[in-house]
Design an enzyme around this catalytic site. Sequence first.
Site, PDB file in Angstrom:
ATOM      1  CG  LEU A 122      -2.265   0.502   1.250  1.00  0.00           C
ATOM      2  CD1 LEU A 122      -3.101  -0.298   0.274  1.00  0.00           C
ATOM      3  CD2 LEU A 122      -2.885   0.384   2.645  1.00  0.00           C
ATOM      4  N   GLY A 128       0.768   7.574   2.415  1.00  0.00           N
ATOM      5  CA  GLY A 128       0.729   6.742   3.616  1.00  0.00           C
ATOM      6  C   GLY A 128      -0.678   6.788   4.160  1.00  0.00           C
ATOM      7  CB  SER A 129      -2.152   8.712   6.965  1.00  0.00           C
ATOM      8  OG  SER A 129      -1.383   8.137   8.001  1.00  0.00           O
ATOM      9  CB  ILE A 154       6.367  -3.503   1.334  1.00  0.00           C
ATOM     10  CG1 ILE A 154       5.907  -2.268   0.542  1.00  0.00           C
ATOM     11  CG2 ILE A 154       5.475  -4.713   1.054  1.00  0.00           C
ATOM     12  CD1 ILE A 154       4.561  -1.694   0.961  1.00  0.00           C
ATOM     13  N   GLY A 239      -8.332  -5.780  10.116  1.00  0.00           N
ATOM     14  CA  GLY A 239      -6.910  -5.547  10.338  1.00  0.00           C
ATOM     15  C   GLY A 239      -6.659  -4.830  11.658  1.00  0.00           C
ATOM     16  NE  ARG A 240      -7.641   1.200  11.107  1.00  0.00           N
ATOM     17  CZ  ARG A 240      -8.174   1.927  10.135  1.00  0.00           C
ATOM     18  NH1 ARG A 240      -9.482   2.007  10.007  1.00  0.00           N
ATOM     19  NH2 ARG A 240      -7.403   2.586   9.300  1.00  0.00           N
ATOM     20  CD  GLN A 333      10.409   3.122  36.295  1.00  0.00           C
ATOM     21  OE1 GLN A 333      10.652   3.340  35.117  1.00  0.00           O
ATOM     22  NE2 GLN A 333      11.095   3.683  37.277  1.00  0.00           N
ATOM     23  CD  GLU A 360      -3.724  -3.046   9.643  1.00  0.00           C
ATOM     24  OE1 GLU A 360      -2.503  -3.209   9.462  1.00  0.00           O
ATOM     25  OE2 GLU A 360      -4.600  -3.519   8.895  1.00  0.00           O
ATOM     26  N   GLY A 361      -2.915   2.279  10.340  1.00  0.00           N
ATOM     27  CA  GLY A 361      -3.524   3.583  10.623  1.00  0.00           C
ATOM     28  C   GLY A 361      -2.963   4.148  11.907  1.00  0.00           C
TER      29      GLY A 361
END
Lengths: 381, 249
Positions: A122, A128-129, A154, A239-240, A333, A360-361
């Site tokens: 993509l 991109g975005s 990619i 995907g998200r 921590q 993925e965004g």
Amino acid sequence: MFLSDIHEQVRETARQFADEVIRPVAVELDEQERFPAEIYKEMGALGLFGIGVPEEMGGPGLDTLAYSVVMEELSRGYASVADQCGLVELITTLLVRHGTQEQRTRFLSTIMTAETRVAYCLTEPEAGSDLSGLRTFAERNGTGWKLNGGKIWIHNAPVADVGFVLARTDKNAGHRGMSIFIVDLNQKGVERGPKEHKMGQRASQVGALTFTDVVLPADALLGEEGRGFHMMMSVLDKGRVGIASLAVGIGQAGLEAALDYAQQRRQFGNAIVEFQGVQWLLAEMARDVEAARLLVRSAAMKIDRGDEATKACSMAKWFASDMAVARTADAVQVFGGSGYIRGFEVERLYRDAKITQIYEGTNQIQRMIVARQLIKQGARG
Amino acid sequence: MKVLVPVKRVVDHNVKIRVKSDGSGVDVANVKMSMNPFDEISVEEALRLKEAGVASEVIVVSIGPAKVEDVLRTALAMGADRAILVETEDKTEPLAVAKILKGVAEAERPGLIIAGKQAIDDDSNQTGQMLSALLGWPQATFASKLEIAEGAAIVTREVDGGLQVIGVTLPAVVTTDLRLNSPRYASLPNIMKAKKKPLERKTPADFGVDTTPRLKVLKTEEPEVRKAGIKVKSVAELVEKLKTHAGLI
């Protein structure tokens, strides 16, 4: 929780595999930036690639919730391995939804056994975005096409056999002028850039691809011409959920490691888990991992019920990835100086978590999506 | 040849068990349960026999409350062909289990029964042996290797002195030890297929068995906590302590 017997069994398989096969080699894979082909072969045999592929097409035919459970468990072992599972899930979902009978027969079975390695292509230097800057172009060439352009960042580019490439087919039609092509990456005109060396998820092979007069036959086109953007976007909800689940897995691994260490490490005559300062870190980690998991499963179940899921998936991805970064920082921590040393699991987890806020965004894009959906559907939508 | 594999649902081997505060037993509320690891090995061995063309059908059986269906489904997802659930709420003891299994064996007529050498909850290590006696079949316990040849099983047994190889005529009862094989994971397609595999429900009464417990548990307690050791300054002191402390030398 909320899992059926089938989902529990699926989780058991993924968890055992992660504990016995993936987790023991995660440090080494990270150090060597190595593509673990042998692990992927085993995952293929277990049906962990193409989880949603229907039974009649040779897959397990499981739902998004099962996919989420698998992603979380694999990621608990090592996020790079989970990300490979997520990548294959996206590609197989595209093929199942939009592929012709011939394309499915040709690609599905060998992608699911990990014999054929795939890439989802993509991103470009100018796109991109915001994909409106997409420049890779496929022009008509007899009955087929000729592809020119380039892709960056990619996943699998250095090792993939087949790329699913988003390209313009009409320069004047905006988002309606893009199409997806199934491209043999071992053919003339395809050039691979060097492997990128990343902060985390270092066993994932990432690089650039350049296409120079790559000749594509007519049947390289996936689905309808001009619908590529929409097809790519249509699998992003799933995907998200995948990336959100992966982030939950990283958070869970951090929690487990920190709790374990806090019970062993002694200072001032006590295990440090006895100190309230450490207890509060652990309690917050547990709370946020659980909250993220619930958001993710709720989003997955919305997809499975056929409900509008875009906002839920974006919220899950955004929350879970922020959680993973913040809470693995807490895990470091708890470990103190040890947590900053290469070879300690939490040091890797912290690095592996960061990219989940980006790919993925980005989480800034997720905010835009959530806000847009709010305005469109109202506060109760 | 049919192969019958009994499986038991037990507290998962990764769980750190706790004794109930009244000492009446081990707390199993909200504890992860799984298939007894030796039974997983038995299922795996039966599946390998089927894949090698030696066995025609793998039947799994479990005895206990309705929840034991979980482990039967797991066995089906690993690849077993069908399952039998003998439902009872009673706490089942080895003799009752062996009697029920005898009934199942008489109904199914398997050529081989492969059972775990023991279950990791009560560690009785009795059921296979009792079953063999009740059926009048030969037994080969603690198997680390199993071969089938012309109506007989050649079994390598793990015994105190090393390995012992024996031949038993079929039908026989074999119990499995840890090193026989590594059980497979249930693949996702097989988990889905297992949903459609037959699971038959029975009760102990169907086999004329009374499962009323004959043993009474008097008390269950945690093992004694290991005491911290001491540090010695020199070899001489070490030897001295070994001599004077509880007569170690």
